[in-house]
Design a protein around this motif. Sequence first.
Motif, mmCIF file in Angstrom:
data_model
loop_
_atom_site.group_PDB
_atom_site.id
_atom_site.type_symbol
_atom_site.label_atom_id
_atom_site.label_comp_id
_atom_site.label_asym_id
_atom_site.label_seq_id
_atom_site.Cartn_x
_atom_site.Cartn_y
_atom_site.Cartn_z
ATOM 1 N N SER A 143 50.388 50.966 43.023
ATOM 2 C CA SER A 143 49.565 49.999 42.284
ATOM 3 C C SER A 143 50.310 48.695 42.008
ATOM 4 O O SER A 143 49.683 47.640 41.942
ATOM 5 N N GLN A 144 51.625 48.742 41.892
ATOM 6 C CA GLN A 144 52.384 47.504 41.680
ATOM 7 C C GLN A 144 52.290 46.590 42.905
ATOM 8 O O GLN A 144 52.163 45.378 42.777
ATOM 9 N N TYR A 145 52.344 47.186 44.085
ATOM 10 C CA TYR A 145 52.210 46.414 45.312
ATOM 11 C C TYR A 145 50.801 45.837 45.427
ATOM 12 O O TYR A 145 50.618 44.668 45.763
ATOM 13 N N VAL A 146 49.817 46.671 45.121
ATOM 14 C CA VAL A 146 48.423 46.245 45.168
ATOM 15 C C VAL A 146 48.182 45.135 44.154
ATOM 16 O O VAL A 146 47.441 44.188 44.417
ATOM 17 N N LEU A 147 48.830 45.233 43.004
ATOM 18 C CA LEU A 147 48.709 44.212 41.961
ATOM 19 C C LEU A 147 49.065 42.836 42.505
ATOM 20 O O LEU A 147 48.326 41.869 42.328
ATOM 21 N N LYS A 148 50.170 42.744 43.232
ATOM 22 C CA LYS A 148 50.595 41.463 43.805
ATOM 23 C C LYS A 148 49.585 40.955 44.836
ATOM 24 O O LYS A 148 49.255 39.775 44.869
ATOM 25 N N LYS A 149 49.109 41.857 45.675
ATOM 26 C CA LYS A 149 48.156 41.471 46.715
ATOM 27 C C LYS A 149 46.823 41.041 46.100
ATOM 28 O O LYS A 149 46.218 40.064 46.535
ATOM 29 N N LEU A 150 46.405 41.745 45.085
ATOM 30 C CA LEU A 150 45.142 41.426 44.418
ATOM 31 C C LEU A 150 45.193 40.054 43.746
ATOM 32 O O LEU A 150 44.226 39.302 43.786
ATOM 33 N N LYS B 62 46.866 37.515 44.821
ATOM 34 C CA LYS B 62 46.746 36.526 45.891
ATOM 35 C C LYS B 62 45.316 36.440 46.419
ATOM 36 O O LYS B 62 44.826 35.364 46.707
ATOM 37 N N LYS B 63 44.660 37.593 46.561
ATOM 38 C CA LYS B 63 43.336 37.622 47.181
ATOM 39 C C LYS B 63 42.198 37.371 46.198
ATOM 40 O O LYS B 63 41.034 37.427 46.570
ATOM 41 N N LEU C 49 30.044 36.993 47.783
ATOM 42 C CA LEU C 49 30.168 38.335 48.362
ATOM 43 C C LEU C 49 31.520 38.509 49.054
ATOM 44 O O LEU C 49 32.166 39.553 48.917
ATOM 45 N N ILE C 50 31.967 37.487 49.768
ATOM 46 C CA ILE C 50 33.279 37.551 50.434
ATOM 47 C C ILE C 50 34.396 37.670 49.398
ATOM 48 O O ILE C 50 35.373 38.397 49.616
ATOM 49 N N ALA C 51 34.266 36.999 48.272
ATOM 50 C CA ALA C 51 35.274 37.105 47.204
ATOM 51 C C ALA C 51 35.395 38.548 46.732
ATOM 52 O O ALA C 51 36.513 39.040 46.509
ATOM 53 N N LEU C 52 34.272 39.241 46.616
ATOM 54 C CA LEU C 52 34.301 40.659 46.212
ATOM 55 C C LEU C 52 34.931 41.510 47.310
ATOM 56 O O LEU C 52 35.714 42.424 47.024
ATOM 57 N N LEU C 53 34.602 41.203 48.563
ATOM 58 C CA LEU C 53 35.190 41.935 49.696
ATOM 59 C C LEU C 53 36.703 41.760 49.722
ATOM 60 O O LEU C 53 37.448 42.729 49.920
ATOM 61 N N ARG C 54 37.180 40.555 49.505
ATOM 62 C CA ARG C 54 38.628 40.311 49.516
ATOM 63 C C ARG C 54 39.342 41.115 48.427
ATOM 64 O O ARG C 54 40.401 41.693 48.654
ATOM 65 N N MET C 55 38.753 41.134 47.237
ATOM 66 C CA MET C 55 39.403 41.888 46.153
ATOM 67 C C MET C 55 39.349 43.384 46.442
ATOM 68 O O MET C 55 40.317 44.099 46.192
ATOM 69 N N ALA C 56 38.234 43.865 46.982
ATOM 70 C CA ALA C 56 38.121 45.282 47.328
ATOM 71 C C ALA C 56 39.150 45.661 48.387
ATOM 72 O O ALA C 56 39.784 46.723 48.306
ATOM 73 N N ASP C 57 39.342 44.795 49.376
ATOM 74 C CA ASP C 57 40.332 45.048 50.423
ATOM 75 C C ASP C 57 41.740 45.084 49.837
ATOM 76 O O ASP C 57 42.557 45.919 50.208
ATOM 77 N N ALA C 58 42.018 44.200 48.901
ATOM 78 C CA ALA C 58 43.338 44.184 48.261
ATOM 79 C C ALA C 58 43.601 45.461 47.475
ATOM 80 O O ALA C 58 44.737 45.925 47.402
ATOM 81 N N LEU C 59 42.566 46.051 46.911
ATOM 82 C CA LEU C 59 42.735 47.286 46.137
ATOM 83 C C LEU C 59 43.215 48.453 46.990
ATOM 84 O O LEU C 59 43.793 49.409 46.482
#
Length: 195
Positions: free
Chosen positions: A168-175, A177-178, A129-139
């Motif tokens: 979206s390019q910035y979010v791509l990099k963050k996603l 990582k997360k 569940l935390i893995a999903l939260l991290r990706m959602a936050d990165a989005l």
Amino acid sequence: MLNVHSYLSENEVLKIIEKYNVHNILLHEKKVASYAVELFDFINQDYKFSTEDRDFLKYSALLHDIGYFIHKEKHHKHTKYIILKEPILNKLPAETRVLLAAAASSHGKSIDKSIELCSNELKVKLLKLIALLRMADALDHTHNLNVSLEGIKVKNETFKIKISGQGSQYVLKKLKKKSDLFSKVYGMPVSVKCS
């Protein structure tokens, strides 16, 4: 154990967010909760989580950044503190409250120590569940709400996400990582494409 909805309504959670809303964090938290539920609903086709798990993820996503109210620095720890002290949350059983605080505050780089103390089965579920939260936050990492989640699919044993929009390019990099925790607990890499 992860049952929050029987004790707490979404409206009560929204009242908490409004109480601690600084820098218009409420909009970010709602967007992250929306992304988290969308990711959950897709992944649940194969993993068979419960409705309680979905609600737990949604509530932890809604509360994950309330620590900004105290300070941006170390806001993860402040989020945990607020969840453990907020009177509205007194309705929750103590163990459920601790797990909600631990999950919400684990949306960054580290996993809260409380999760390590759980049974192996519960620990694995919480990490998923935390893995999903991290990706959602990165989005919505930039907090400007201009990225859309255009598609999710699993192809060639890879979890593929398609996004579009300003930033979206910035979010791509963050996603990228997360998504490490996701790859670890679900056993598949994450691929992100901007359209």
